[in-house]
Design an enzyme around this catalytic site. Structure first.
Site, PDB file in Angstrom:
ATOM      1  N   CYS A 139     -62.298-125.944-102.021  1.00  6.29           N
ATOM      2  CA  CYS A 139     -63.538-126.611-101.636  1.00  6.29           C
ATOM      3  C   CYS A 139     -64.758-125.715-101.774  1.00  6.29           C
ATOM      4  CB  CYS A 139     -63.399-127.144-100.212  1.00  6.29           C
ATOM      5  SG  CYS A 139     -61.983-128.251-100.114  1.00  6.29           S
ATOM      6  N   LYS A 177     -71.820-133.932 -95.173  1.00  8.28           N
ATOM      7  CA  LYS A 177     -70.478-134.527 -95.301  1.00  8.28           C
ATOM      8  C   LYS A 177     -70.298-135.672 -94.309  1.00  8.28           C
ATOM      9  CE  LYS A 177     -67.946-130.537 -97.149  1.00  8.28           C
ATOM     10  NZ  LYS A 177     -68.886-129.410 -97.036  1.00  8.28           N
ATOM     11  N   GLU A 210     -67.585-121.877 -88.292  1.00  7.37           N
ATOM     12  CA  GLU A 210     -68.809-121.717 -89.079  1.00  7.37           C
ATOM     13  C   GLU A 210     -70.012-121.504 -88.156  1.00  7.37           C
ATOM     14  OE1 GLU A 210     -69.786-124.983 -91.675  1.00  7.37           O
ATOM     15  OE2 GLU A 210     -71.315-123.824 -92.753  1.00  7.37           O
TER      16      GLU A 210
END
Lengths: 415, 77
Positions: A165, A337, A316
């Site tokens: 990804c 997303k 993250e």
């Protein structure tokens, strides 16, 4: 060695939010969901029956003959479609650059899974003589740059990068490096992916990576929300034309933004789980900041990897807080997303385009479905509504299985 | 439908060429611009459609629609 500046002069997009840059961007700023119950497949027996499918797609036969459209897996076709939009916008066909100085590097995480599945079925049911002679060319990940080079005659560097990804983010970084070093004058980069098929969904859902919210597809991708339960498969392409900045200025090109930083690193931790403190992502963001030569306080917007998985969004967030220190609370961080689903290998290409559009327009696309923010995710995620902020620099994060990371920094173009 | 028409229909669908422009004299390479991969795929479709097996070495002699029609007729006897 002189390091050339890198200009962005063309962008093209296709995903569940629309089949052109304008459509995708308008729907993103409107906070629309591109996720729906799958239409191209019979999904009986599938654990997950929804995703961010591209709708009403028909490739222009000038880009690929009709007979080849039956043969070449969709990821190739999305790349040609979005690539055509980006190339037309850039005007590089009239640039006078030598064909050998125009290269293509795309990111594709998986390649032609739909045709692998189809041919495997033919192989099992009818035997080896029914495996198509176009099977291999159709599915190899570097066929998208191959087909594009054949169509336009670009004879520069030509390959694909497969790093799950993070593929198209890595592709963009390597493409920018080609221009920085002066080996190429223009690069077509970004990435493409189209693997919404029973095989792939079974693989991801058996890993427990996917949201199972089959009854509410538009609410399923909900990064940073306490009720997030996995990512949502998306598909599409985000293609970006890069040029040597001085040469782009000299030919009078319209410059959209600049790439000023790129970082890549490994977690060295686990095959699929992120480093719990986001240490790999931290290394990567720091590298990108260092190459750019800017102060971390100059970054105003981050388009996060933010896949809506329970662990990933926290890791993250931790990495961003470590990288940016006190400035983290001033940052705006969104996960598009939430609207597009996860385009896997194409995510970094599309999300870099969201960064470029944020710099061009001053508008930040939102994270939708953020209803009850997870206390462990404590940044400003541009919840549910776009924000007018006018950032001068934007950073894109993309991470992949295998513990691979990529960060890219874009600079607003000021004439 | 005559065998000839069936073959033309199949080739027309596979190549996306108008059936009106395909006749017995049509050459796969010279007129339809097919390459070796196209030919393998086309022969697979012929095998499925007409229930015959066309060995690879025999496909090399099939250069036109007429060749295929003659070949299939011979196979069915």
């Amino acid at each position: 060695m002189k390091i050339n500046r890198v200009a962005v002069t063309g962008i093209g997009a296709i995903c569940g939010l629309g089949n052109s840059l304008n459509e995708v961007w308008e729907n993103a700023l409107a906070g629309k969901s591109g996720i729906s119950t799958l239409e191209r497949h019979k999904t009986e027996g599938w654990a997950v029956n929804f995703g961010g499918e591209v709708k009403n797609f028909k490739l222009n036969p000038e880009l690929m003959e009709l007979k080849d459209q039956d043969r070449f897996d969709l990821f190739n076709q999305y790349a040609l479609h979005a690539g055509d939009e980006a190339i037309k916008m850039s005007g590089i066909l009239d640039s006078g650059y030598e064909k050998s100085k125009i290269g293509i590097i795309f990111g594709t995480g998986l390649g032609g899974f739909p045709h692998i599945e189809m041919n495997h079925q033919a192989y099992l049911e009818k035997g080896p003589r029914r495996v198509s002679p176009f099977f291999i060319p159709s599915v190899i990940p570097n066929m998208a740059p191959g087909l594009m080079s054949i169509h336009y005659g670009f004879q520069g560097i030509n390959f694909s990068i497969a790093s799950a990804c993070a593929s198209s983010a890595h592709a963009l970084g390597v493409a920018a490096t080609e221009i920085m070093m002066g080996r190429q004058d223009a690069m077509i980069s970004g990435g493409t992916e189209a693997v919404i098929t029973g095989y792939t969904i079974a693989g991801f859902s058996n890993m427990k990576a996917l949201s199972r919210r089959n009854e509410e597809p538009t609410r399923a991708s909900r990064p940073y929300d306490v009720d997030r339960d996995g990512f949502v498969m998306g598909e599409g392409a985000g293609i970006i034309v890069l040029e040597n900045y001085d040469k782009a200025v000299a030919r009078g090109a319209k410059i959209l933004a600049e790439i000023v930083g790129f970082g890549a690193s490994a977690d060295a931790h686990h095959i699929t789980a992120p480093h719990p403190e986001g240490l790999g992502a931290l290394i990567c963001m720091n590298q990108a900041l260092e190459l750019s030569g800017i102060r971390k306080e100059d970054v105003g917007y981050i388009n996060a990897h933010g896949t809506s998985t329970p662990l990933g969004d926290i890791a993250e967030t931790q990495a961003i807080k470590k990288a940016f220190g006190d400035h983290a609370k001033n940052l705006r961080v969104s996960s598009t997303k939430s609207m597009t689903g996860h385009l896997l290998g194409a995510a970094g290409g599309l999300e870099s385009i969201f960064c470029i559009q944020a710099l061009r327009t001053g508008m930040l696309p939102p994270t939708i479905n953020l209803e009850n923010q997870d206390p462990q995710c404590d940044l400003d995620y541009v919840a549910n509504k776009p924000q007018k902020r006018d950032p001068q620099y934007a950073l894109n994060n993309s991470f992949g299985f295998g513990g691979t990371n990529s960060s890219t920094i874009f600079k607003k173009f000021i004439s | 439908m005559e065998l000839q028409d069936k073959v033309i229909k199949l080739v027309s669908e596979a190549t996306k060429m108008d059936a009106a422009n395909i006749s017995l004299n049509t050459s796969f390479v010279d007129d339809l611009n097919l390459d070796s991969l196209d030919m393998v795929e086309l022969m697979m479709k012929m095998e499925d459609e007409f229930g015959v097996e066309i060995p690879e070495d025999e496909t090399e002699n099939l250069k036109s629609i007429g060749d295929v029609v003659t070949y299939l007729k011979a196979k069915s006897h």
